[in-house]
Every structure is written in C-alpha cells, then in structure tokens.
Motif scaffolding. Structure first.
Motif, mmCIF file in Angstrom:
data_model
loop_
_atom_site.group_PDB
_atom_site.id
_atom_site.type_symbol
_atom_site.label_atom_id
_atom_site.label_comp_id
_atom_site.label_asym_id
_atom_site.label_seq_id
_atom_site.Cartn_x
_atom_site.Cartn_y
_atom_site.Cartn_z
ATOM 1 N N ALA A 63 0.832 -1.204 0.000
ATOM 2 C CA ALA A 63 0.000 0.000 0.000
ATOM 3 C C ALA A 63 0.869 1.258 0.000
ATOM 4 C CB ALA A 63 -0.929 -0.004 1.214
ATOM 5 N N ILE A 64 1.957 1.228 0.741
ATOM 6 C CA ILE A 64 2.877 2.376 0.751
ATOM 7 C C ILE A 64 3.473 2.571 -0.632
ATOM 8 C CG2 ILE A 64 5.103 3.174 1.633
ATOM 9 C CD1 ILE A 64 4.334 1.894 4.323
ATOM 10 N N ALA A 65 3.917 1.485 -1.249
ATOM 11 C CA ALA A 65 4.497 1.577 -2.592
ATOM 12 C C ALA A 65 3.473 2.099 -3.591
ATOM 13 C CB ALA A 65 5.031 0.220 -3.022
ATOM 14 N N ALA A 66 2.224 1.670 -3.466
ATOM 15 C CA ALA A 66 1.176 2.156 -4.377
ATOM 16 C C ALA A 66 0.914 3.642 -4.164
ATOM 17 C CB ALA A 66 -0.102 1.355 -4.169
ATOM 18 N N PHE A 67 0.939 4.096 -2.916
ATOM 19 C CA PHE A 67 0.704 5.511 -2.608
ATOM 20 C C PHE A 67 1.781 6.395 -3.228
ATOM 21 C CE2 PHE A 67 1.261 9.156 0.323
ATOM 22 C CZ PHE A 67 0.026 9.755 0.153
ATOM 23 N N TYR A 68 3.015 5.912 -3.238
ATOM 24 C CA TYR A 68 4.136 6.696 -3.763
ATOM 25 C C TYR A 68 4.490 6.338 -5.209
ATOM 26 C CZ TYR A 68 4.935 8.559 0.887
ATOM 27 O OH TYR A 68 4.792 9.205 2.062
ATOM 28 N N THR A 69 3.579 5.748 -5.954
ATOM 29 C CA THR A 69 3.853 5.347 -7.330
ATOM 30 C C THR A 69 4.375 6.485 -8.212
ATOM 31 O OG1 THR A 69 2.338 3.483 -7.242
ATOM 32 C CG2 THR A 69 2.806 4.378 -9.418
ATOM 33 N N PRO A 70 3.815 7.693 -8.172
ATOM 34 C CA PRO A 70 4.372 8.746 -9.038
ATOM 35 C C PRO A 70 5.855 9.027 -8.775
ATOM 36 C CG PRO A 70 2.232 9.408 -8.210
ATOM 37 C CD PRO A 70 2.605 8.156 -7.484
ATOM 38 N N LEU A 71 6.250 9.091 -7.506
ATOM 39 C CA LEU A 71 7.660 9.347 -7.209
ATOM 40 C C LEU A 71 8.525 8.119 -7.493
ATOM 41 C CD1 LEU A 71 7.593 11.557 -4.007
ATOM 42 C CD2 LEU A 71 8.102 12.204 -6.344
ATOM 43 N N ARG A 72 7.958 6.935 -7.390
ATOM 44 C CA ARG A 72 8.709 5.732 -7.747
ATOM 45 C C ARG A 72 9.060 5.756 -9.231
ATOM 46 N NH1 ARG A 72 4.761 1.656 -6.728
ATOM 47 N NH2 ARG A 72 6.110 0.335 -7.961
ATOM 48 N N TYR A 73 8.125 6.189 -10.064
ATOM 49 C CA TYR A 73 8.394 6.270 -11.498
ATOM 50 C C TYR A 73 9.406 7.370 -11.824
ATOM 51 C CZ TYR A 73 4.747 2.888 -12.573
ATOM 52 O OH TYR A 73 4.004 1.746 -12.660
ATOM 53 N N VAL A 74 9.381 8.457 -11.083
ATOM 54 C CA VAL A 74 10.381 9.512 -11.280
ATOM 55 C C VAL A 74 11.765 8.976 -10.929
ATOM 56 C CG1 VAL A 74 11.190 11.748 -10.403
ATOM 57 C CG2 VAL A 74 8.778 11.426 -10.962
ATOM 58 N N GLU A 75 11.866 8.272 -9.794
ATOM 59 C CA GLU A 75 13.157 7.695 -9.409
ATOM 60 C C GLU A 75 13.611 6.637 -10.411
ATOM 61 O OE1 GLU A 75 15.466 5.369 -5.812
ATOM 62 O OE2 GLU A 75 13.374 5.954 -5.501
ATOM 63 N N LEU A 76 12.695 5.834 -10.896
ATOM 64 C CA LEU A 76 13.032 4.814 -11.894
ATOM 65 C C LEU A 76 13.564 5.462 -13.176
ATOM 66 C CD1 LEU A 76 13.060 1.808 -12.450
ATOM 67 C CD2 LEU A 76 10.710 2.001 -13.226
ATOM 68 N N ALA A 77 12.957 6.558 -13.589
ATOM 69 C CA ALA A 77 13.448 7.285 -14.772
ATOM 70 C C ALA A 77 14.857 7.821 -14.523
ATOM 71 C CB ALA A 77 12.493 8.423 -15.124
ATOM 72 N N PHE A 78 15.099 8.305 -13.304
ATOM 73 C CA PHE A 78 16.443 8.783 -12.963
ATOM 74 C C PHE A 78 17.463 7.657 -13.094
ATOM 75 C CE2 PHE A 78 19.729 8.743 -9.702
ATOM 76 C CZ PHE A 78 20.475 9.845 -10.088
ATOM 77 N N TRP A 79 17.147 6.472 -12.549
ATOM 78 C CA TRP A 79 18.086 5.359 -12.603
ATOM 79 C C TRP A 79 18.316 4.892 -14.031
ATOM 80 C CZ3 TRP A 79 21.472 4.730 -9.156
ATOM 81 C CH2 TRP A 79 21.200 4.993 -7.822
ATOM 82 N N LYS A 80 17.302 4.959 -14.870
ATOM 83 C CA LYS A 80 17.475 4.543 -16.264
ATOM 84 C C LYS A 80 18.359 5.516 -17.034
ATOM 85 C CE LYS A 80 13.500 1.601 -16.741
ATOM 86 N NZ LYS A 80 12.320 1.247 -17.496
ATOM 87 N N ILE A 81 18.397 6.771 -16.585
ATOM 88 C CA ILE A 81 19.302 7.752 -17.214
ATOM 89 C C ILE A 81 20.688 7.652 -16.602
ATOM 90 C CG2 ILE A 81 19.765 10.226 -17.466
ATOM 91 C CD1 ILE A 81 16.681 10.587 -17.621
#
Length: 90
Positions: A63-81
């Motif tokens: 549930a915590i991970a689902a709540f922070y999904t937008p920031l998780r995707y931002v961090e994932l984009a950072f790691w992919k760059i």
C-alpha cells in the motif's frame, strides 16, 4: 479576501502538501520501505526497479508503494538515465 490572496494561499497549501509527500517518500526510502532493485548480467546493468521492500517485515508495504507510485516512477526514470542498460553496475 481578494482573489489574489486566495490564489497565494492555494499555492502555499498545494506546495506544502507536495513537500510533505516528497519528505514522506524520502523517509520510506531511508527506512527501506521502498527499495531500488538492480539486476546485472556479466557486471552490466540490465534492469532497474523501485518497489516495496521485504514483504516479510510489514503487510502495509504494498500500500505504501502504491501511494508513492508517481515518485517511484520519477526515481526509476532517474536510474534509467544515470545507469542505463549495458552500463557497469557498481
């Protein structure tokens, strides 16, 4: 109140909520409620993911991970760059 004061107050409230949301995400990352996974093949990064921590610790992590999904995707984009597929994992 005038319309300008209402707009300023609304901007202040929304920016405060966004700041608290980001701070909450940072706290979850520090406490390892949300973690960054990396897979590698022959020492080269092949996969990144930002997901809930170890499910054995607490049942609310999904549930915590689902709540922070937008920031998780931002961090994932950072790691992919920062560490694209094929770069060395260290």
């Amino acid at each position: 109140m005038t319309k300008i004061k209402l707009n300023r107050r609304l901007i202040l409230v929304l920016s405060s909520v966004l700041l608290l949301y980001c701070v909450g995400y940072a706290v979850c990352r520090v406490n390892r409620r949300i973690v960054h996974y990396t897979a590698s093949v022959d020492g080269k990064c092949s996969f990144h993911d930002v997901d809930a921590g170890d499910a054995k610790m607490d049942g609310t992590l999904a549930a915590i991970a689902a709540f922070y999904t937008p920031l998780r995707y931002v961090e994932l984009a950072f790691w992919k760059i920062a560490k694209p597929a094929g770069s060395t994992c260290s």
